[in-house]
Structure formats: C-alpha cells, structure tokens
Design an enzyme around this catalytic site. Structure first.
Site, PDB file in Angstrom:
ATOM      1  N   CYS A 246       0.829  -1.214   0.000  1.00 41.01           N
ATOM      2  CA  CYS A 246       0.000   0.000   0.000  1.00 41.01           C
ATOM      3  C   CYS A 246       0.857   1.256   0.000  1.00 41.01           C
ATOM      4  O   CYS A 246       0.494   2.268  -0.593  1.00 41.01           O
ATOM      5  CB  CYS A 246      -0.968  -0.006   1.178  1.00 41.01           C
ATOM      6  N   HIS A 770      37.205 -26.181 -33.376  1.00 38.63           N
ATOM      7  CA  HIS A 770      36.177 -26.833 -32.556  1.00 38.63           C
ATOM      8  C   HIS A 770      36.677 -26.860 -31.117  1.00 38.63           C
ATOM      9  O   HIS A 770      37.859 -27.098 -30.866  1.00 38.63           O
ATOM     10  CB  HIS A 770      35.937 -28.247 -33.084  1.00 38.63           C
TER      11      HIS A 770
END
Length: 841
Positions: A246, A770
């Site tokens: 709130c 790779h």
C-alpha cells in the site's frame, strides 16, 4: 606518359595506386574487395613495364569471391591477402576505369568502421532476421554495421513493417536456446550487444492499453478484449495490493499526478537519459518498469492495474544495493597484478595494482622454421633431391640457399629458388626476398645454375617448360598444347646463344629420362624432296645431298644459317651466280628427325612469342623457352616415370620433434621484463612525453580459481599462426609460491598450490576450429570429456594434449573431497568404464 585511351602508363598506374593505399583507413570511408589473383596479376603487369606483356590482367573479375553469380553473396571466411585485397574508393574507381569490371558483377563495397582501439574495413556486416512479435514466421533479412546502434536496427524494423510513428516499439533478440532477451540500450552498438549474423530480432509493439504483448499484466476483471474496449479517464486507475504494498501504491499515485514527471515518461524523454554503464545501477530497469506503469495508468483502458513487474524490479534494486560490492565473480576469479613501468630516459618508476580475471600466458615461440624443397642439380645424371632445412623465420631467400648449401655442397650463389605450380614457374625469387612470402604449402624447387647476366660473357639462366602438342586444328597453332612435368632452369653460355646449340644443350639436360633414337633407325632420319637447294635450312640438321643429273657443283649449294629448331632461320646472303628458282633442280635431302622443337614463349608458357628473322634471345627481359613434344615422339622417347623420380636426402630421415614446454616456463615469460611497442608507448609524467618504457607484471594476489589462458594464436607483422606446442601442465600441486611477490602473512604456503579442475581444448586452425572440454566432477572426482552433446569418462593421462587452450585450477584448500565414490574401473584399466558413454541433449 599516358597510354592509348587516356589510361595512364604502367608506372603512373603503380604510383597512383600505391600513393592511395598508403593513406591508411579513415572511419566512414568506402573500401572495396578485389580478388587477390587479379590484383597480383595487375601488379606483375605494371611492374613489367611492358603494356604488351602477357600478364595483362583483363577485366576485374571477383567471381571467386561470390557464393554464386545470381545472388552475388560473398563467400564465408574469405582471408585477406590470400583471397582478396582491400582498396580505397578512389583506387577502385581508377582500376575500373582502366580495366573495366566483368559483366554484371556488382562492386563489393564495404565501410571503414571505428572499433575499440582500431579502425577496420567491415568485410562481413552482421545480417539479422527481423520479424514482428505477432508474425514470427515471416522474417526479413537486413545487414548492419557493427558500429550501428540498436536504435538503427529498431528504425529499420519499423520501416520494414510500416509501423506508424505514434506506436511505441521495442526489440528482443532470440538466443540459441530459444529464450529471448531485451535489447534495452538503444544507444549500444551491434558489436557491444554481441549480435551476430543469423540471429533473430523481434520487434514488439505496445498495446493500446499501455501493456506489452510479452508481459501483459494480470487484470482485476473481464477479459483482455474487454479491457482494451474500456474507455475511462486517463490517470484514474487503481493499483492492486500485492501484500504490504500500500505504501508503494500511495507513493506511485502521488508521483503519477505530478504533471512534468508523468509527461517526461509518457513522451519517452527518459529513454535518452538511461544509464546503462553504471555497474552499481539496474541498467534502466527501474525507470522502464515505472514508465510501463505510468503508461498503463494513463492509457484510459484500465480500471486498475497490477504493479507486479515494478514491485519485482524494486526488490531486485534493493538487493543489488546491499550487495553492490559483494560479487561472486570477484570473490572466486579475481586476483591482483603489480605493474611496474620504468622510463628509459629519466628512470621514473610507476607502480600500479590492477585486478585480473585470468592469466594470459605466452608460449615460447621458436625463431626458426623448417622448410621442405626439391634441389635440382645441373648434372643431368643426378635425380632431384628432397631436402628439409631449418631457416630463420625472419630470414631471406639467401638464408634458405645457405642452409641448403650445407647439404649439397653447391655454393649458395649458384642457386635459384622457384615456386612451381601447375608445371610452370609461379614465381622466381630473388635472394633478398623475405622467406615469409613462401608458404608451407608452396612447392619450392631450388636449381643449381652456372651464373647470370651480371657477369659479362657468363651464362644466361633460361626457364624451360615442357609441352605436349597435338596436331593443329582449323589453323590454330596453339590447339592442344598442354604443359607437363617439372620445368627447368638451364644455364646457357652466352657464347652459345643459338637455337642449334640450345637444342643440343637441352637434349643433354634431358638425357636421364629422354632416350635418343638409335643410329640408322627410321625415327632418326627422314627423307624429303626440296625444290630450293639454295634456300635457308633449319640449323641443327645433318644432310646428305645427292646431285641430280646436270646439277652444278655442290660447292654452289652451300647455305648460311643461324636459325634453327623452333626459331626462324637466318637467310644466307644472296649470290649473283645462283640460277633462277624456276630452273633449279629438285634434290633428295636426308635430315635428322628432331625429338622436339624449341620455341620462345611467354612467362606462363601458354602462348608463343614470335621471333623475327635474325632475332636472337631477348636479353633485355627474362626469356622463357618451351620444349614442344609431338605426342608420338613423347610416348616413344620420354620416360615419364624416370622424369618424376627423385631421391630423399638423409636429412629427410631426421624429423625434428618440437620439444614440449612446461607451464612454469609460460608463467615465467609472463612475468619477464618487456619493452613496450612503438604502437603502445607510455606517457612519462616527468619527461612529459611518450616513452618506450620497460614493463614488468608480478602476481600480488591469487584467486581461489585460477584461469590460465595459453596464447596459442600468434599475430605478428610477418605471419599469423596457431602454435601447437605441447605444454606440460600438472594435474595436481601446481605451486605458485615462487611467483607471488607479496604472499599473505596470515596463511601458510598451501593457498598457493592448485589442482586442475577443467581444460578447454581448441582443435583446428586460425580460420576455424572446434572446442571441447575436460572437466572434473565436483561430486565424484571423475574426469569427463565434453564434446557438444557427447559426454564420456576419461583417464587423467588423456588430459594433457597439444589442444589444451585454457586451464582452470582450483586452490587446494578450497577443494572438497568427492561425495560419491569414483568409477571402480577407470577407462585406462582396460575394458572401458562402467558408465561407458552418455549422450546429453
């Protein structure tokens, strides 16, 4: 001097192009790709100085650079200086105006971009797939420069999909795993955003109710369609309580009703002031979450909204605030360097301390190079020898000859070095040329020669090609000419510069694999009738003359000739006593049938250079000679197997194995004093000028996990290479005690000892490769090999290899004992491992 058609002379062309190329790169300029073979041919042409040279390059032809000649898409992974060169716009325009561009080929234009610390021609722009959030199956391809901003990508997408100016949009990039990531900073470049060719960029358009399709908030009631249809008062919108929020809701409502602040967000002025570089901030996430909330509240389409995203971002900001100086990355991976710079002029010493995340350790680089070649002796009885020699990497061609002289006993000054390709001389090297221009894949032949034109009356070195000639067809004398075998460099004494003498000299030089016809055989001699007894004859022939009845004395039939095989003969001086041609009797002449003919040709051996009557050898330029064989004569007398034969020198049996280096040597090199390069000087505050200072890095503090990067990729001004040196590194007990110059006083020596926990491997070359991984499981202590989706157990003995690229060590006092027992039967024990291999998706 200008040539025909307004084209500058060859020397003028060379000067204009060199002057433009030496200007250097400037950001924003346009440069063009030019096929390297054409460019090298052009250089050879202009350097020849002969506008009629056979090396004329013809139209510019870039066809070898395209994937196909329909889309004209550039081939992937082209290598500069091997497959293409870059020329500035003015050079390209001049070359096109001088030589023309192959029909229908578009120019390959690229821009110079300013990257961090360098300027570069952007050969391969980044090609992105652009699509809309509501139509992912219809992407459009668009190229972008790496220095283009994300805003440029956004504007391109808006234009492609015709988004109205009032609609707000944002971008997402789709990752390889299918997830999407916001491209928040529109001022960031494509390079900094790590966008790469082939990535999908999704444009999202804000809904009319202020929400985004990708993050539509929860609504209190009704469907989405009902909410979009709802029209209320903008700004009159509630916020759902998410539990003790709130206070936040109240604060928001207060701020939302401050007109200048709300308009600031509604009009997107905040976007230009977001701070994406503050390491302690949220990269604009709080501002964006707040702006979304404001736009939803002021859209007039909501009765109430749920501020869930704003609440979550606020909580994250608070957590970051509390831990802003408490990073897990810093804790685990960061160490500290001590950097010491010393000015060579005034002796000023500058000491700084810098954090580091990994050590980039250089490998000891050999200053020598091994080259393989064939040596061809002048002695025709000796077969060519294959040699392997060790030469300086930065040496000259003369150094190659000196090294070879130790094997052959032939003086280096009596050698000529050539690159042989496709049965012809691709290049004849000068002694002062750099060895770096000779690649390992080149076929290098070194010839023993007697001398050169530098010595008056010495020998002329002739390049000689071997060609097989089919019978002419349709009057085309060049039909069916095919080069074969290895070319020769033949030393010809200048005193014997005649076609007759050359035929005999070449026949002797080929004697090891060319068998002359036996005396008296029909192949040796042929008979013919000649009308003109007194006309010129080809030199190098033996004749037996038979006088016809009533024929005059044979002494009147003597000829003068200096022409010969393959070259036109020189006619004899006319004699007044000769009878008219019509009254001359015919005679039978027996002449020797030649095994081959000798012809002057161009440097490629593809076309013949016509010789004028009385012309000798063209001594002003390098004369090339071709030995032309009739197919039948070649089959009978040329021993192809023997011609291709060679012997291996004993040096070929000694394989020089590269000695492995120890990891400790690499670390020692890292901490060795070095002098800064001219491109990176240090500004001395005392001298008030840049100096080539000496620099030394020392290790002040080490992290828990030490990453060591082995610098296998070497880039110098002379060459680029990957070093496949075997680096021996310990699996356990890597001790850095000797390298720490200020160890912590409150700990023992144990914290400076490390055990290996992972290795990143690189297989391949500079252009492609790779990556795989060896890693030790933290729970079991077992080592595994990771190759994309494949995972298998591995023995420790297999970890050390030439492919090791990045090493990960963990400090011994931080390593926990395995929680589970390792495999009872490791792979090196025979029979494989009980877990064998597994596939991981």
């Amino acid at each position: 001097m200008a040539a025909a058609g307004g084209v500058p002379g060859l020397e003028a062309q060379r000067r204009e192009v060199e002057a433009a190329e030496q200007r250097g790169l400037r950001a924003g300029e346009r440069w063009y790709l030019l096929e390297n073979h054409w460019y090298q041919q052009w250089k050879e042409y202009v350097e020849s100085g002969d506008q009629n040279s056979s090396s004329f390059p013809g139209h510019i032809n870039n066809s070898e650079l395209f994937e196909d000649l329909e889309s004209f898409r550039l081939k992937e992974r082209l290598v500069e200086s091997e497959e293409y060169v870059l020329v500035p716009e003015d050079v390209w325009n001049k070359l096109v105006s001088w030589y023309g561009l192959e029909h229908d080929q578009p120019p390959i234009e690229r821009k110079v971009v300013e990257l961090p610390s360098t300027q570069k021609v952007e050969v391969y722009p980044v090609e992105l797939y652009l699509c809309q959030h509501n139509d992912l199956d219809s992407p459009v391809t668009a190229p972008f420069s790496r220095v283009d901003t994300i805003d440029a990508v956004l504007q391109e997408a808006r234009g492609q999909f015709e988004v109205p100016p009032e609609d707000e949009t944002r971008l997402w990039v789709k990752n390889s795993d299918g997830s999407c990531e916001r491209l928040r900073n529109i001022h960031m470049t494509v390079l900094d955003a790590c966008l790469s060719t082939g990535q999908v960029v999704i444009m999202e358009t804000r809904n009319k109710d202020g929400t985004w399709p990708s993050s539509r908030p929860h609504i209190m009631r009704n469907s989405v369609e009902d909410e979009e249809l709802y029209r209320g008062q903008p700004g009159v919108c509630g916020l759902t309580n998410l539990g003790n929020t709130c206070f936040m809701n109240s604060a928001f409502q207060c701020l939302s009703n401050v007109p200048p602040l709300t308009e600031y967000f509604l009009n997107n002025h905040y976007l230009g002031e977001l701070n994406f570089s503050n390491p302690l901030g949220m990269k604009g996430e709080i501002a964006e979450a707040y702006a979304d909330l404001v736009k939803q509240a002021w859209s007039g389409h909501h009765r109430a909204i749920v501020p869930r995203m704003f609440k979550e971002v606020a909580e994250e900001a608070w957590r970051n605030h509390k831990r802003r100086n408490d990073s897990i990355i810093v804790d685990i991976f960061h160490g500290l360097f001590k950097s010491t710079l010393v000015c060579p002029a005034c002796g000023k010493v500058s000491v700084t301390f810098d954090p580091f995340c990994y050590l980039s350790a250089p490998l000891p680089v050999s200053q020598e190079r091994t080259m393989e070649l064939f040596f061809v002796y002048m002695d025709p009885r000796r077969k060519p020898q294959q040699h392997r020699v060790v030469v300086p990497k930065a040496g000259k061609v003369l150094d190659l000859c000196i090294a070879l002289a130790k094997h052959t006993g032939v003086p280096a000054e009596q050698m000529m070095v050539a690159d042989v390709f496709s049965h012809r001389f691709y290049k004849l090297y000068q002694a002062d040329e750099a060895l770096s221009c000779i690649l390992d894949r080149d076929d290098i032949f070194v010839y023993e020669v007697a001398g050169g034109l530098a010595e008056p009356g010495g020998a002329l070195v002739l390049p000689v090609y071997l060609r097989e000639r089919a019978p002419p067809r349709d009057g085309d004398p060049g039909y069916g000419v095919v080069l074969f075998g290895h070319p020769l460099l033949v030393s010809v004494p200048q005193a014997q510069l005649s076609w007759d003498a050359l035929y005999g000299l070449l026949l002797e030089r080929l004697s090891r694999y060319v068998r002359p016809p036996e005396s008296g055989s029909e192949e040796e001699e042929e008979e013919s009738e000649e009308e003109d007894l007194y006309g010129p004859q080809a030199n190098g022939l033996s004749e037996e003359e038979e006088e016809a009845p009533g024929e005059g004395p044979a002494s009147q039939a003597k000829e003068g000739s200096s022409g010969g095989s393959g070259g036109p003969p020189t006619p004899s001086p006319p004699q007044a006593t000769l009878p008219p041609t019509a009254n001359r009797p015919k005679r039978k002449c027996r002449r020797r049938r030649l095994l081959f003919t000798v012809r002057p040709v161009n440097a490629n051996g593809t076309s013949e250079r016509p010789a004028l009557p009385g012309e000798g050898f063209a001594l002003h330029a390098q004369p090339y000679i071709a030995i032309d064989w009739d197919s039948d004569m070649k089959k009978r007398y040329y021993d192809e197997e023997e011609a291709e034969g060679y012997v291996k020198h004993e040096c070929m049996g000694h394989v020089q194995r590269r000695q492995p280096v120890k990891l400790r040597e690499c670390v020692e090199l890292f901490t060795t004093v070095e002098t800064l390069e001219e491109e990176n000087p240090w500004y001395c505050p005392t001298c008030k000028r840049h100096q080539l200072a000496t620099k030394k890095l020392d290790l002040w503090a080490l992290p828990e996990v030490l990453i060591i990067h082995l610098k296998r990729f070497s880039y110098t001004r002379l060459a680029r290479e990957k070093l496949d040196t075997l680096v021996e590194f310990p699996i356990r007990d890597l001790d850095f005690s000797d390298f720490i110059i200020k160890p912590r006083a409150d700990v023992a020596s144990a914290p400076h000892k490390y055990d290996l926990i992972a290795v990143s491997n690189h297989y391949g070359s500079l252009r492609d490769g790779h990556y795989t991984t060896f890693a030790r499981n933290k729970d079991s202590g077992q080592w595994f090999y990771f190759d994309d989706s494949s995972v298998s157990p591995v023995a420790e003995a297999q970890i050390e290899s030439k492919a090791a690229y990045v090493l990960f060590y963990q400090r011994q006092d931080r390593i926990r004992p395995p929680r589970t027992a390792p495999c009872p039967r490791p792979p090196d024990a025979g029979g494989g491992c009980c877990s064998d291999s597994m596939e991981v998706d």
